[in-house]
Scaffold this motif. Structure first.
Motif: not given
Length: 409
Positions: A30-41, A149-161
């Motif tokens: 979860l944290v990996g995509p959370f970081i990658m997409n959150g940094m865009l903001v 796993i797919g759901a967790v990654g998608s949540i990270g992508v959605a909630l990171g920004p």
């Protein structure tokens, strides 16, 4: 049955159970995509803090993505040899260091350097964490876990920004500091968990790791799986990236962010459904549903003449929701393939798949910029063409390895 020789038999031995290790693996995924997409903001605040142009701050994306993509080529194979826990622990330690350095950065160069370290860390974590979850799961439940796993990654992508935008009201540094404390909590969970994965031939060193990778790269079914991961980036992710780019300046950033968040959450829900379908029906139905919705979303976007017209927003929203369904179906299915084609080398295959996908991520701007310069409709027609290529690759993979239901008749 055609293609079944490309799939190694799954062992039916009783799996070790470690809820602590499995929970830690989900948190990390979860944290990996959370970081990658959150940094865009964060780029606006960072450019102001470091007194540089926002484009200079964007070097952090490359700094993270390059080691992240390259290391996954071998890190999964390393975990097949020495076990999952040491590899994940090493990755978490490096990522924690990178997060701490990011939170205390005083210049764009130290910020980019911190992201290199984070990219190395998550390059170790990603394939080993996926394989760790599979190691701890009975064969009949693996499809369900891949859906999660797919759901967790998608949540990270959605909630990171979304989370990053809230944290920015205090300081961008808290984004990295809070995640640093999360990884500190994960470290002991990994350190004290039972080592998963069979450690063997450790004394042979790098030759063993490279032999695992080279053996799999000679299998056509593995090359098809890697191409499938690459094309996932050039279809679903390209749709999200370039739709956001095209809408920038035409509608508010808040609306764009909300659309992407809703799309990510839809993908998360569908990911769980995809795991359930795969367990009961095999990979065929999720592939059909995923590819159909992938092509449908591209067709909808090519039908829009003026994205800036308020009347076009419902169709744009519909396209993003439909492509989210595609992602929710296709991403868990590809991960499931990586875990079932060669159970003894599932770390290596997860690494090869993820590396191909993230190399595809890095190439999205380069590959689609020329089409964007010609016109937005031409861009989406190119994505439609990529979606058709995804269909061809998936059909070829399924013909070689038609993974069936994990439930008994």
């Amino acid at each position: 049955m055609a293609g079944m020789s490309d799939v190694e038999q799954v062992s039916c031995e009783k799996k070790p159970r470690s809820g602590l290790a499995e929970g830690a693996a989900y948190v990390l995924l979860l944290v990996g995509p959370f970081i990658m997409n959150g940094m865009l903001v964060l780029f606006g605040s960072l450019s102001h803090e470091f007194a540089v142009d926002p484009s200079e701050v964007m070097v952090a994306i490359t700094a993270f993505m390059v080691p992240f993509a390259i290391l996954q080529l071998i890190s999964g194979a390393i975990s097949d040899v020495v076990g999952r826990t040491p590899v994940v622990f090493c990755g978490v330690a490096l990522s924690s260091l990178g997060l701490a350095m990011s939170a205390t950065s005083t210049s764009v160069s130290t910020y980019a350097g911190a992201h290199i370290i984070m990219g190395i860390g998550w390059g170790f974590i990603n394939p080993a964490a996926i394989a760790l979850i599979t190691d701890l799961t009975p064969p009949e439940s693996v499809p369900t876990k891949m859906g999660i796993i797919g759901a967790v990654g998608s949540i990270g992508v959605a909630l990171g920004p979304f989370a990053a935008s809230i944290i920015l009201t205090h300081s961008w540094r808290w984004f990295y500091a809070s995640l640093f404390f999360v990884t500190l909590l994960v470290l002991p969970a990994i350190a004290f968990s039972r080592n998963a994965g069979t450690a063997r031939a450790v004394g042979s060193g790098m030759r063993v790791f490279l032999s695992y990778v080279s053996q799999e790269l000679r299998r056509p079914v593995v090359l098809l799986l890697m191409l499938m991961g690459f094309m996932f980036a050039e279809t679903y992710l390209a749709t999200v990236v370039w739709t956001s780019r095209a809408l920038t300046g035409l509608i508010s950033d808040t609306v764009i962010g909300n659309l992407l968040m809703i799309s990510g959450l839809v993908a998360a829900v569908v990911g769980v459904v995809a795991g359930w379908l795969t367990k009961r029906r095999g990979v065929r139905l999720p592939l059909i549903l995923g590819i159909t919705t992938l092509i449908l979303s591209a067709i909808v976007l090519t039908s829009i003449d003026d994205l800036g017209n308020p009347l076009s927003l419902p169709r744009v929203t519909a396209a993003l929701l439909v492509v989210a369904v595609a992602a929710g179906m296709l991403y868990p299915t590809s991960i499931y393939y990586s875990q079932m084609l060669a159970p003894g080398k599932r770390g290596a295959l997860a690494g090869l798949l993820m590396s191909a996908q993230f190399i595809g991520n890095a190439l999205i701007p380069v590959l689609f910029e020329p089409f964007y310069e010609v016109g937005i409709r031409v861009l989406f027609e190119a994505i439609l063409g990529a979606s058709i290529l995804y269909l061809i690759v998936s059909w070829a993979l399924y013909r070689r390895a038609p993974l069936k239901s994990q439930t008994t008749p």
